[in-house]
Design an enzyme around this catalytic site. Structure first.
Site, PDB file in Angstrom:
ATOM      1  N   HIS A 115      -7.057  -2.260   5.674  1.00 43.39           N
ATOM      2  CA  HIS A 115      -6.225  -1.222   6.287  1.00 43.39           C
ATOM      3  C   HIS A 115      -6.947   0.105   6.077  1.00 43.39           C
ATOM      4  O   HIS A 115      -8.073   0.128   5.582  1.00 43.39           O
ATOM      5  CB  HIS A 115      -4.841  -1.253   5.621  1.00 43.39           C
ATOM      6  CG  HIS A 115      -3.786  -0.471   6.333  1.00 43.39           C
ATOM      7  ND1 HIS A 115      -3.622  -0.497   7.700  1.00 43.39           N
ATOM      8  CD2 HIS A 115      -2.811   0.364   5.865  1.00 43.39           C
ATOM      9  CE1 HIS A 115      -2.604   0.298   8.022  1.00 43.39           C
ATOM     10  NE2 HIS A 115      -2.106   0.826   6.933  1.00 43.39           N
ATOM     11  N   HIS A 147       0.852  -1.190   0.000  1.00 44.26           N
ATOM     12  CA  HIS A 147       0.000   0.000   0.000  1.00 44.26           C
ATOM     13  C   HIS A 147       0.887   1.240   0.000  1.00 44.26           C
ATOM     14  O   HIS A 147       2.084   1.155   0.288  1.00 44.26           O
ATOM     15  CB  HIS A 147      -0.949   0.000   1.207  1.00 44.26           C
ATOM     16  CG  HIS A 147      -0.261   0.099   2.539  1.00 44.26           C
ATOM     17  ND1 HIS A 147       0.586  -0.872   3.021  1.00 44.26           N
ATOM     18  CD2 HIS A 147      -0.291   1.065   3.490  1.00 44.26           C
ATOM     19  CE1 HIS A 147       1.041  -0.523   4.211  1.00 44.26           C
ATOM     20  NE2 HIS A 147       0.535   0.665   4.520  1.00 44.26           N
ATOM     21  N   ASP A 192       6.007   4.443   4.829  1.00 42.76           N
ATOM     22  CA  ASP A 192       6.878   3.431   5.458  1.00 42.76           C
ATOM     23  C   ASP A 192       6.954   2.148   4.610  1.00 42.76           C
ATOM     24  O   ASP A 192       7.737   1.248   4.910  1.00 42.76           O
ATOM     25  CB  ASP A 192       6.445   3.117   6.900  1.00 42.76           C
ATOM     26  CG  ASP A 192       5.018   2.620   7.048  1.00 42.76           C
ATOM     27  OD1 ASP A 192       4.116   3.140   6.362  1.00 42.76           O
ATOM     28  OD2 ASP A 192       4.791   1.686   7.856  1.00 42.76           O
ATOM     29  N   HIS A 208       6.656  -5.694  11.238  1.00 45.08           N
ATOM     30  CA  HIS A 208       6.019  -4.381  11.364  1.00 45.08           C
ATOM     31  C   HIS A 208       5.766  -4.111  12.861  1.00 45.08           C
ATOM     32  O   HIS A 208       4.699  -3.709  13.290  1.00 45.08           O
ATOM     33  CB  HIS A 208       4.688  -4.372  10.573  1.00 45.08           C
ATOM     34  CG  HIS A 208       4.203  -3.014  10.195  1.00 45.08           C
ATOM     35  ND1 HIS A 208       3.327  -2.312  10.980  1.00 45.08           N
ATOM     36  CD2 HIS A 208       4.448  -2.218   9.125  1.00 45.08           C
ATOM     37  CE1 HIS A 208       3.054  -1.151  10.388  1.00 45.08           C
ATOM     38  NE2 HIS A 208       3.727  -1.066   9.270  1.00 45.08           N
ATOM     39  N   HIS A 212       1.596   3.895   1.821  1.00 48.04           N
ATOM     40  CA  HIS A 212       2.025   4.672   2.980  1.00 48.04           C
ATOM     41  C   HIS A 212       3.554   4.720   2.915  1.00 48.04           C
ATOM     42  O   HIS A 212       4.191   3.717   2.575  1.00 48.04           O
ATOM     43  CB  HIS A 212       1.583   4.000   4.295  1.00 48.04           C
ATOM     44  CG  HIS A 212       0.197   4.383   4.729  1.00 48.04           C
ATOM     45  ND1 HIS A 212      -0.604   3.548   5.481  1.00 48.04           N
ATOM     46  CD2 HIS A 212      -0.533   5.509   4.522  1.00 48.04           C
ATOM     47  CE1 HIS A 212      -1.767   4.152   5.716  1.00 48.04           C
ATOM     48  NE2 HIS A 212      -1.752   5.330   5.146  1.00 48.04           N
TER      49      HIS A 212
HETATM   50 ZN    ZN Z   1       3.131   0.388   7.781  1.00 48.43          ZN
END
Ligand code: ZN
Length: 302
Positions: free
Chosen positions: A145, A64, A68, A267, A66
């Protein structure tokens, strides 16, 4: 053989010990394939420290968008460019076309090799085959998410192993025709059609599933069923108030329900400085659980 290398294992905010998410799968057959799953900040430096050649990576799978999970793409593509890469790089992800074009348009890039973006479905509960080679394929499924996110499954293709006792029983000799039989599922032997299932046993391929960031969801159970290794979001020890991630107890329950062989939680929030503490809690729910750390390697063989 499959070798999994964890290059980054932390959640949203990195720490001195843990980099942002990036996982490499190396598949060894006649030729080696190197696949990168997520590419958080610092991925290229982690690659250099790991001795995995970043020039070998031809496919990147983003769970995804994001930062990070993708911020490392910009410097990695730039370095590939400086190192005179010419071969194509494929980048997969939900809405990949939109984000990859933004990334390669950012700054004065002068890109000299093709970067192909491939959109991955992020709604519903279907498993989709998104990439394939002779020996393996990559599947995806939408997960839960705060933004469009998918989980990936690296799957070695099932193989037929010739059973010599079956050959003998049928009075068949070994020879070149067996190669054809393995390739096409049937072959002619002295004027007779032989089907593969009469002389061979199926050997299921290895499977590694990577969840991306997700709340616990049934789609994760679906894509993980019977897999050899499940790498799951295990951000917190306690239930996530933000409702964006999975805690170690929920991840363990998914692993158990999907009957996977091994669970690795990644994570990990920087608030946990003692991985043993998380591991102890996680093992209450699924015995064969490990907590990922940067540069951890796992080999899978059958
Ligand atoms: Zn993340």
């Amino acid at each position: 053989m499959i070798e999994v290398t964890f290059l980054g294992t932390v959640s949203g905010i990195p720490s001195k010990e843990r980099s942002h998410q990036a996982i490499v799968i190396e598949y060894f057959s006649e030729k080696k394939d190197t696949l990168l799953f997520d590419c958080g900040e610092n991925t290229q430096l982690q690659l250099m420290k790991s001795s995995i050649s970043f020039m070998d990576i031809d496919r990147i799978f983003i769970s995804h968008w994001h930062a990070d999970h993708f911020a490392g793409l910009i410097p990695l593509i730039q370095t590939m460019n400086l190192e005179k890469r010419r071969k194509e790089l494929k980048i997969f992800g939900p809405e990949a076309e939109r984000f990859v074009s933004d990334i390669v348009d950012l700054g004065y890039f002068g890109l000299r090799f093709p970067v192909k973006a491939i959109n991955v479905p992020f709604e519903g509960s279907e498993i989709t085959k998104i990439e394939e080679k002779d020996d393996w394929e990559v599947l995806s499924i939408p997960v839960l998410h705060t933004v469009p996110t998918v989980a990936y499954c690296f799957k070695e293709k099932d193989r037929w192993n010739i059973d010599l006792s079956k050959l003998k029983k049928l009075g068949l000799q070994r020879g070149y025709w067996l190669k054809k039989l393995k390739k096409f599922g049937k072959a002619e032997y002295k004027g007779k059609q032989i089907r593969i299932e009469t002389v061979a046993n199926i050997k299921p391929g290895l499977r590694v599933v990577i969840s991306g960031d997700t709340k616990p969801c049934e789609n994760m159970v679906k894509i993980s069923k019977g897999s050899d290794l499940l790498i799951h979001d295990g951000t917190f020890l306690e239930e996530d108030e933000g409702k964006a991630h999975t805690d170690v107890k929920q991840a363990g329950k998914i692993a158990k329900k999907a009957k996977v062989k091994q669970l690795i939680l990644t994570h990990i929030s920087r608030r946990y400085t003692d991985p043993k503490e998380i591991e102890k809690e996680a093992r209450k729910y699924f015995d064969n659980t490990k907590i990922a750390y940067d540069f951890m390697k796992v080999s899978l063989k059958k």
